[in-house]
Design a protein around this motif. Structure first.
Motif, PDB file in Angstrom:
ATOM      1  N   VAL A   1      63.378   7.842  44.855  1.00  0.00           N
ATOM      2  CA  VAL A   1      62.766   6.923  45.818  1.00  0.00           C
ATOM      3  C   VAL A   1      63.678   5.737  46.126  1.00  0.00           C
ATOM      4  CG1 VAL A   1      60.387   7.554  45.345  1.00  0.00           C
ATOM      5  CG2 VAL A   1      61.385   5.690  44.073  1.00  0.00           C
TER       6      VAL A   1
ATOM      7  N   PRO B   1      52.294  11.508  43.992  1.00  0.00           N
ATOM      8  CA  PRO B   1      53.345  10.976  44.856  1.00  0.00           C
ATOM      9  C   PRO B   1      53.816  12.074  45.811  1.00  0.00           C
ATOM     10  CG  PRO B   1      53.779  10.482  42.531  1.00  0.00           C
ATOM     11  CD  PRO B   1      52.631  11.442  42.570  1.00  0.00           C
TER      12      PRO B   1
ATOM     13  N   SER C   1      56.164   6.059  49.918  1.00  0.00           N
ATOM     14  CA  SER C   1      55.519   4.833  49.445  1.00  0.00           C
ATOM     15  C   SER C   1      54.103   4.734  49.994  1.00  0.00           C
ATOM     16  CB  SER C   1      56.304   3.597  49.894  1.00  0.00           C
ATOM     17  OG  SER C   1      55.542   2.422  49.632  1.00  0.00           O
TER      18      SER C   1
ATOM     19  N   TRP D   1      55.726   1.729  45.229  1.00  0.00           N
ATOM     20  CA  TRP D   1      56.115   3.130  45.046  1.00  0.00           C
ATOM     21  C   TRP D   1      55.500   3.589  43.730  1.00  0.00           C
ATOM     22  CZ3 TRP D   1      59.565   5.412  48.691  1.00  0.00           C
ATOM     23  CH2 TRP D   1      60.069   4.522  49.648  1.00  0.00           C
TER      24      TRP D   1
END
Ligand code: PRX
Length: 648
Positions: free
Chosen positions: A8, A392, A439, A514
């Motif tokens: 990320v 995620p 995110s 995140w």
């Protein structure tokens, strides 16, 4: 977790919503700023103003009672009913002939219920429940395929103040019995069976096995979905259509205290049995309806599709309570995304002109694998907004979702929340915040989410930490059913007065959050929570198993795969047949979703000198990673060398 952090950190793409979207959005960037500032300055005033959007029989006299943390009371003294908010008020606001539920079964059969029709069904079923002896406060288990009747059953419970406990149809008889017993359920509502990938899922058969071990249950209502033969036990089992035939359609909604329990939903924790997360009425309904309106930018002519089953919190809040409270038209689809072919979702979107799609990264990864040709066959131009939930989302999956499904024009809301939070807490508001792939962006107005270190201090930008929520919010869970102490210990003991999410996260230079995943022993398998402990307990109760350790291994499709290290009791051979038998055993104990991906036999497990299994080392071995962590507390280095050698 470290892999997530590096991937990320590299992500720098930013996508602003289009001018066209922004102009019609329910919440603009300026409005969002105003709401955030207002909520920070005067949380009670902010929430009270939002709660005006619900229908209350009697207004509250206090917004929040936080005098006995962590036990919150919201809208104290108010009376309300969730079923009334989801149905009755739409009968007088011009929506009575609007489709509430458009449903398609896996075999292709379809039904549409208007708000008026939904009202009739819910009232009748609520009366049927009363006739069966269900009273306010009684617990009712719902174990159903994804049919309108599942939602009708939930809303009927809510109407009379009974507390539903929905159990996902993929869970086993054992799991149903455990939950019946924990909740002391009086009635179980099920179906003969449901359809999944062209096959029958024998729900009633599972219930029969569960009821042999559920002494509190006196009655079982069976909806005939598949004409599948079932055994009806005299004096206990009744058909849905029989009780409905006799029921009156007149059933005014009970005027319930704002804090009256609405439902229990069981979810996995890092230790012990699944937790019965308890949600109550007023605060939950506010969270569900407000987030649905703002995050999904809902308009009266939208066709909104949340693909989650009602067995999960997403199905509670964003298939049933949130959208119906807002008078939306929801699509509900019973079956698998690849039945009869891999384009079933795209076919449904084209057929019903779905405008908002809310699904999970694990599904998106499967679609990518199946190939774009299935998507390209269909006209998806009706879509205007996309959502993601459950784990995620990898930036590349986000990009594919954006380009291939959203045609580059649909904002994506990556929504972070939990069974415990009741509604979405961290998310873009789609017309107000530029998004970054991977995110969940920023907290909802009113939500004091922060990333802190182990002492509770905010961490600097880009440093990893723990995600916490510093102020109570209306849709927060109220307790673990029958276990206030576990509620305190699990969520409120790390930082006094602060809610601990058990997720790791970081904030970037722009304050974007995140989320990196769980920091406890909870696995996220295809967006569903499972505890390593539960799988270990299931393995250990097999007669041949001495000890077991379960860890997650990164998996391209499922997010995490379940990897089990097992030591056998003396005299048992470590055969492939036994591996298969152990996988089947776990599936039988918990449900197919917990079936291990891999079973490895070992003579011993790596332990610390105090006897704790060193899962971190096992995680490295399962993922084929060279561990760099500290092994100085390991009792026997030989174990590790041997496990690694077995791996090669
Ligand atoms: O780890 C987070 C992950 O799912 C957990 C909550 O699981 P459950 O209670 O089953 O609810 C799932 C649906 C709300 C969280 O602790 N999670 C959920 N959404 C996201 C996520 N992780 C990252 N990004 C998300 N959008």
């Amino acid at each position: 977790m470290s892999t997530n952090i590096t991937s990320v950190l590299k992500e720098s793409r930013v996508f602003a919503p289009s001018e066209a979207f922004t102009q019609q959005a329910n919440v603009s960037a300026e409005e969002r700023e105003r709401l955030v500032a207002w909520a920070d300055k005067d949380p009670d005033g902010f929430w009270a103003a939002q709660a005006e959007s619900l229908h209350w029989f009697k207004k509250w006299n206090k917004v929040l009672d936080w005098s006995n943390p962590p036990f919150a009371k919201w809208f104290v003294g108010g009376t309300i009913n969730a079923s009334d908010n989801c149905i009755d008020r739409h009968l007088t606001n011009g929506r009575k002939n609007k489709a509430a539920i458009i449903w398609e079964g896996e075999p292709g059969d379809t039904r549409t219920l208007t708000y008026q029709q939904l009202h009739r069904e819910v009232c009748k079923f609520a009366n049927a429940l009363k006739t069966l002896g269900v009273a306010k406060g009684d617990r009712v288990t719902i174990y159903m395929p994804l049919t309108p009747e599942a939602a009708i059953a939930m809303l009927a419970c809510a109407r009379i103040g009974a507390v539903h406990s929905v159990i996902f149809g993929g869970f086993s008889a054992e799991a149903v019995a455990d939950r019946n017993n924990d909740a002391q359920a009086k009635v179980v509502i099920t179906a003969d069976a449901g359809w999944r990938r062209g096959k029958i899922v024998p729900l009633k058969e599972n219930v029969d096995a569960a009821l042999a071990k559920s002494p509190s249950v006196t009655t079982c209502v069976v909806f005939n979905r598949c004409n599948h033969p079932v055994t009806m036990k005299d004096g206990r089992d009744v058909w849905w259509h029989d009780v409905m035939a006799k029921a009156s359609a007149d059933c005014p909604a009970e005027q319930l205290d704002s804090e009256h329990p609405l439902f229990i939903l069981y979810t996995s924790g890092s230790t012990g049995k699944p937790k019965g997360v308890l949600h109550t009425t007023g605060g939950y309904m506010l969270g569900a309806s407000l987030t649905h309106k703002w995050i999904f930018d809902i308009k009266d002519d939208d066709v909104y599709w949340c693909t989650a089953d009602v067995g999960w919190i997403t199905g509670h809040t964003y298939t049933v309570y949130g959208p119906l409270a807002n008078g939306s038209t929801i699509l509900m689809y019973e079956g698998a995304p690849n039945h009869p072919a891999e384009d079933r979702f795209w076919d449904l979107i084209e057929k019903y002109r779905v405008s908002i799609l809310y699904t999970a990264p694990t599904a998106i990864r499967a679609f990518i694998k199946w190939g774009n040709q299935h998507v390209e066959k269909h006209d998806l131009t009706s879509l205007r907004l996309l959502g993601s939930v459950g784990e995620p989302i990898n930036p590349e999956a986000w990009m594919w979702y954006h380009e291939v499904i959203g045609g580059g024009r649909c904002p994506i809301v990556d929504t972070w929340w939990q069974t415990e939070t009741g509604s979405i807490l961290i998310t873009p508001l789609p017309g107000a915040i530029p998004t970054k792939p991977g995110s969940a962006t920023k907290p909802m107005p009113g939500i004091a989410a922060e990333v802190v270190d182990k002492d509770g201090k905010p961490v600097p930008a880009n440093a990893g930490g723990f995600l916490v929520v510093k102020r109570p919010w209306p849709s927060m869970m109220r307790t673990i059913y029958n276990d206030d102490q576990r509620f305190k210990d699990t969520y409120w003991s790390n930082y006094p007065g602060v809610y601990f999410t058990a997720d790791g996260a970081r904030q970037d230079d722009d304050g974007y959050i995140w989320v990196m995943g769980r920091v406890d022993d909870v696995l996220n398998v295809s967006g569903h929570r499972l505890s390593t402990m539960e799988v270990e307990s299931a393995l250990v109760n097999h007669p041949k198993v001495a000890e077991a350790a379960v860890v997650g291994r990164p998996d391209d499709l499922k997010g995490e795969a379940i990897c089990c290290f097992v030591t056998l009791k003396q005299g048992n051979d470590p055969t492939d047949d036994l591996k298969a038998a152990l996988k089947a055993h776990v599936a039988k104990e918990i449900g197919a979703l917990a079936r291990p991906d891999e079973v490895k036999f070992t003579d011993t497990l790596p332990k610390t000198r105090s006897g704790k299994i060193m899962r971190r080392l096992l995680r490295d071995i399962a993922a084929n990673r060279v561990g760099t962590g500290d092994t100085t507390t390991l009792e026997d280095y030989g174990v590790l060398a041997k496990l690694r050698a077995d791996e090669e």
